[in-house]
Write a protein that holds these residues in place. Structure first.
Motif, PDB file in Angstrom:
ATOM      1  N   SER A  79       0.919  -1.502   0.036  1.00  0.00           N
ATOM      2  CA  SER A  79      -0.167   0.218  -0.071  1.00  0.00           C
ATOM      3  C   SER A  79       1.250   1.188   0.363  1.00  0.00           C
ATOM      4  N   PRO A  98      -5.694   0.896   3.524  1.00  0.00           N
ATOM      5  CA  PRO A  98      -5.421   0.438   2.936  1.00  0.00           C
ATOM      6  C   PRO A  98      -4.844   1.178   1.439  1.00  0.00           C
ATOM      7  N   HIS A  99      -4.515   2.322   0.715  1.00  0.00           N
ATOM      8  CA  HIS A  99      -4.096   2.582  -0.461  1.00  0.00           C
ATOM      9  C   HIS A  99      -3.353   2.410  -1.539  1.00  0.00           C
ATOM     10  N   TYR A 100      -3.715   0.902  -1.987  1.00  0.00           N
ATOM     11  CA  TYR A 100      -3.353   0.126  -3.384  1.00  0.00           C
ATOM     12  C   TYR A 100      -3.317   1.216  -4.318  1.00  0.00           C
TER      13      TYR A 100
END
Lengths: 786, 264
Positions: A79, A98-100
């Motif tokens: 992420s 999370p920041h995928y």
């Protein structure tokens, strides 16, 4: 004074290539065999992604690969991290969902990356992206911060769509101050959301060399080492030895190019997957949708005063929009870079600020020119103006009454910062004199005769820049140190290459740093070359943001120059058969006091590389590296005064005059500083009058997604800015400098809005668009008639 | 941008033939709207018929007390044309205030009115001067030309050749630009022409329109004061982020007065 030394308005050496079209930007770079990436972006603001069918796209002409979040997950791609952990008022870390780089289960804003298409040509990639079938199970979008807590959940990890509920300051002291107050001024205000609009859109090329198993990333970054750190340590799990990040000429950033984004991450990862260089350049529409936006606060503020106008306490409640994901430094902007500035230039003894950071289905929000400090200045300077009106006091005199006095420095504010130096009254006095304050009433009367409303507005701002002592920011949650590096390398023939961890994307470092080095080493300005933006060439550095380059990066250069001089002294002493203690260095020459012996710096450099006659125990070469970790923030401050005239028939606001008097400490290049002030004011005026990012509250679509609707300020919107300077040198860095890059954007919105509210005699939120102003003006006219 | 076939005919006949011969073909004048739309892939014409090589569609000439301006004449050419500046300075000023220098050097009179953007400037002049639109098939009165938003009286494949503007006794144009795009949020063209007083408005509504009440008032007394109190109903006005219908309706009066004031 030499015409190229410290204090000289040297014309920018970088401008020749920029003005003749010879700059070298990321999109100008083309690699043999490169392929083009296009990102399929979410057309909806909030939805579960139930299926992605890319079969047809994979078969389309020219398509090399189509990747989805699942492909990245299968490859162990992590992420994108948020680099600053904010601890909330209950002692818990902020919620960090999370920041995928490519979504895995949900889309969370219009523009979110759903899939990556790579093809032989850009148009083939685009056409194939159109062929991808995505099933979205739509969810209610959360757009309005005010109702976000009870709305649909954006991240499982963040109940109530709350990232943090944070506070700073002594609440009980503030409550006590309010209980003793004779008067309380209050105001609700909006700090409008902005889209950065750097002239050069973001771009990236990822390149993989299978022979060495290493990557080169070209990216529009303000801090290439930081990007490398994030790519290697957090997202792609690669050794830093295998990744080189190059940020060549970069056409503006304003903060938006600090952060690690999905696109450069995906291009780097995909380069190895497809075995060819992968290039992506944002279209302008993508910039609007996906560059990290700025500001976006709603705030309630109360100021307690005694009968004489002394500030007793300040209470601030803010909701800050963080967008759909946490961008790299999003959490520190509305907290430590905001609430710590709420003392302003004043002795307010008790201050408390509560900030709730909210997730919404909008683009991520992060640092934008000023980053937290414009929001703080706007709160302080608007409420001070409200208080002045309510007390019927001259707004300049109310400010003067509450200024921190010169003998109070170093001054510990109730919101953590310790101001090292400042002298606010002379700055105010100079600004008042420049604007000819005493005759304002005549100008107002003249405007009235012409059917116009005239107003005058002040902004006595302070900011904290020169980010920042590493131990201090570390204790507040920063995941990095905020020192800077510099390497000063003499070449054998006397020219100097300076490798700096700062990164110029419009600031003119190549000129200012050259002046600094030429002055320090006593060599011709033309002999200095500044190298930046390439992790393959320069020592680990932290980059450019927060007006830190001269105060921190420049200090590192200064220290490295000192080391060069010290080594040179030993060599010179040997050549002149003197003891190093007897050798002085001045104006580029080493001399032995009491003799006529003298050696020029260039001779010493030559000797260092051709050491035929050389001191014992001294290494050859003249190449020194220094790291500088600041001891404190620096505190530029100043007063801006804006004068406006409003046409009540149309609601148009014309800026009639603008005076900016700033204390930036020591100034190396006055012309560049003045240019930075002009640019900052232009952006601040943009925020106050024109710019406004608007999402449709029902659909979450970005309404202001192009220049047809997002209004940028233009040259004809401005008067000639009149810029003055006062100087109190920074006490804790070797140059005495403070920083100037953001001051204009910090000061301007409050000055302009105070002028407009003065003219209208009514509060109004930014942007003061013609229709909004017209409605108030019409209501006033009607009221007056009745 | 999608692929298309490109034609660059030398004559009006060839242009009309090329346009008629293909499915989803379109004429290209200055391209100031068409090209961005194509780049955004919102338009995908099969054929582009570029009119720039047709010589007799460009230029200004005087014809029986009227100015005939070729459809392919750029805004910059109209703005700087000596004849236009001498005979209808308001028209030169209007053309000089369209877009920015790049747009004025590419955009054309014919392209603008054929597109009939509700916030374009030229429709106000065509209507305000009572111009005549000359096509390859017929002459269309300016009063009949603008039908609705992006809709004109032109038939499929019909090509504007020129616009004939009568020379007015006096005329003026005042516009309130959209702060973002600088298109006309409200633009008002006021003219005394051929014994008639005309007031035409662009930007405010889906299509340019005339304001008969203002025309009557100005016929009585050609002064800004004569317009005071003549309120345009907000019903049917455009409304967007930058200006509500009510605001636009108000600005029609303000801009009309400013146009008249500029003549005194």
């Amino acid at each position: 004074m030499p015409d190229t030394g410290i204090g000289a308005s040297v014309k920018r050496k970088e401008d020749y290539r920029f003005l003749t079209g010879k700059g070298h930007y990321t999109d100008d770079i083309n690699k043999a065999g490169q392929v083009y990436a296009c990102f399929l972006r979410s057309p909806v603001a909030h939805a579960k992604v139930t299926s992605i069918n890319a079969e047809e796209a994979r078969k389309a002409d020219g398509v090399v690969a189509v990747f989805t979040g699942q492909d990245m997950a299968d490859d162990g791609v992590g992420s994108l991290p948020c680099g600053w952990v904010v601890t909330d008022r209950h002692g818990d870390p902020h919620k960090a969902p999370p920041h995928y780089p490519l979504v895995r289960d949900k889309v969370r804003y219009v523009g979110d990356q759903v899939a990556m298409v790579i093809a032989e040509s850009l148009s083939q990639a685009r056409e194939a992206a159109d062929m991808i079938e995505v099933d979205y199970e739509e969810l209610d979008p959360v757009i309005d911060m005010k109702s976000a807590e009870n709305a649909e959940l954006i991240h499982e990890e963040a109940p109530g769509n709350l990232c943090f509920d944070w506070e700073l300051g002594d609440k009980s002291a503030v409550d006590e101050a309010f209980s003793k107050a004779d008067r309380v001024a209050q105001l609700d205000l909006v700090n409008n959301r902005l889209i950065p609009n750097a002239m050069e859109p973001r771009a990236a090329i990822g390149e993989y060399d299978s022979g060495t198993d290493s990557y080169t990333v070209y990216s529009t970054s303000q801090n290439p080492h930081l990007l490398r750190l994030i790519l290697c340590a957090f997202v792609l799990n690669l050794p830093e030895t295998k990744v080189r990040v190059v940020a060549p000429d970069v056409g503006g950033g304003f903060g938006s190019k600090i952060f690690a984004y999905a696109e450069e991450t995906a291009c780097t990862w995909a380069a190895r997957k497809v075995g060819r260089p992968v290039k992506w350049t944002a279209e302008r529409a993508e910039s609007f949708l996906t560059d990290a936006h700025g500001r976006d606060h709603i705030t309630h503020v109360e100021l307690a005063l005694d009968a004489g106008g002394k500030f007793l306490g300040l209470k601030v409640d803010t909701k800050a929009n963080l967008g759909a994901y946490l961008s790299s430094f999003s959490t520190c902007v509305p907290t430590y870079l905001y609430a710590t500035l709420l003392a302003g230039q004043y002795t307010t003894p008790a201050i408390h600020c509560n900030v709730k950071g909210m997730f919404t289905n909008t683009a991520p929000v992060d640092a934008y020119r000023g980053a937290g400090r414009p929001e703080a200045t706007y709160v302080v300077e608007r409420i001070v103006e409200v208080a002045a009106r309510e007390l019927d006091m001259d707004p300049a005199e109310l400010r003067r009454k509450n200024f921190i006095q010169p003998d109070q420095f170093p001054y510990q504010t109730p919101v953590a910062l310790n101001y090292d130096t400042g002298d606010y009254e002379p700055t105010l006095d100079k600004a008042l004199q420049m604007i000819d304050y005493t005759s304002f009433s005549q100008r107002r009367a003249e405007s009235e005769r012409n059917g116009k409303l005239r107003g005058i507005g002040f902004s006595a701002y302070i900011e904290a820049c020169g980010l920042a002592p590493s131990a201090v920011v570390g204790s507040l949650g920063a995941g990095v140190g905020l020192w800077e590096s510099a390497q000063v390398r003499f070449n054998a023939t006397g020219t100097v290459s300076v490798f700096t961890g700062s990164h110029s994307h419009g600031q003119g470092h190549e000129t200012t740093f050259s002046q600094l080095v030429a002055d320090k080493l006593g060599i011709p300005y033309e002999n200095v070359e500044i190298v930046h933006g390439d992790t393959g060439q320069i020592p680990m550095g932290m980059g450019t943001y927060g007006s830190r380059s001269l105060a921190v990066g420049g200090s590192a250069i200064s220290k490295a120059c000192d080391k060069v001089i010290e080594k040179g002294r030993k060599i010179a002493a040997h050549l002149m058969e003197a003891s190093p203690e007897d050798v002085e260095f001045k104006d580029g020459h080493f001399t032995v006091s009491g003799t006529d012996k003298s050696k020029a710096m260039a001779e010493i450099a030559f000797t260092a590389y051709v050491p035929h006659n050389y001191p014992e125990g001294v290494e050859p070469g003249l190449d020194e590296t220094a790291f500088y970790d600041p001891l404190n923030f620096t505190y530029p401050a100043g007063v801006h005064i804006a004068e406006v005239e409003i046409d009540p028939d149309t609601g148009m606001t014309e800026i009639k005059d603008w005076v900016a008097v700033d204390d930036f400490g020591r100034i190396l290049n006055p012309m560049i500083v003045e240019g930075q002030v002009h640019g900052g004011i232009a952006q601040g005026v943009g925020q106050a009058l024109y710019e406004n990012c608007v999402y449709d509250s029902d659909s979450g679509q970005l309404i202001t997604g192009s220049y047809m609707d997002y209004c940028m300020p233009r040259a004809d919107n401005f008067p000639t800015f009149r810029v003055g300077m006062t100087t109190s040198e920074c006490t804790h860095n070797p140059l005495g400098v403070k920083g100037c890059g953001e001051a204009g954007a910090i000061a301007a919105p409050a000055a302009l809005m105070n002028a407009i509210t003065d003219a209208l005699d009514q509060e109004i939120d930014m942007p003061a668009s013609p229709e909004k102003v017209w409605r108030i003006a019409q209501a006033k006219i009607k009221q007056a008639a009745e | 941008m999608y692929n298309f076939d490109y034609h660059r005919p030398n004559s009006v006949d060839d242009a009309v033939r090329a346009r008629g011969g293909s499915e989803d073909a379109t004429f290209l004048a200055g391209g100031m709207t068409l090209l961005p739309t194509m780049k955004q892939r919102l338009a995908s014409p099969s054929d582009i018929v570029d009119l720039s090589a047709i010589q007799d569609m460009t230029g200004v000439c005087e014809d029986d007390g009227r100015l005939a301006i070729g459809a392919m004449t750029t805004h910059a050419s109209v703005a700087s044309d000596p004849l236009v500046n001498q005979k209808i300075p308001a028209l030169a000023k209007l053309a000089g205030g369209i877009g920015d220098p790049q747009v004025r050097n590419r955009g054309t009179l014919g392209g603008s009115i054929a597109n009939a953007d509700p916030s374009a400037d030229y429709p106000a002049a065509v209507l305000g001067l009572g111009a005549t639109v000359k096509t390859n098939k017929r002459e269309i009165s300016g009063d009949d030309f603008f039908v609705d938003m992006f809709e004109t009286a032109l038939e499929e494949g019909e090509l504007i050749l020129s616009v004939n503007f009568p020379v007015p006794d006096k005329a003026a144009y005042a516009k309130f630009p959209n702060p973002a795009s600088r298109y006309a949020m409200v633009g008002v063209f006021v003219a005394q022409v051929g014994g008639e007083t005309r007031v035409a408005v662009t930007g405010a509504a889906p299509s340019a329109f005339r304001v008969s009440e203002m025309e009557a008032a100005l016929s009585n007394s050609f002064s800004a004061d004569a317009l005071r109190g003549i309120n345009i109903p907000a019903d049917g006005m455009n409304s967007d982020l930058h200006g509500s219908a009510e605001y636009r309706a108000h600005l029609v009066n303000v801009m009309a007065r400013r146009a008249v004031e500029s003549l005194s």
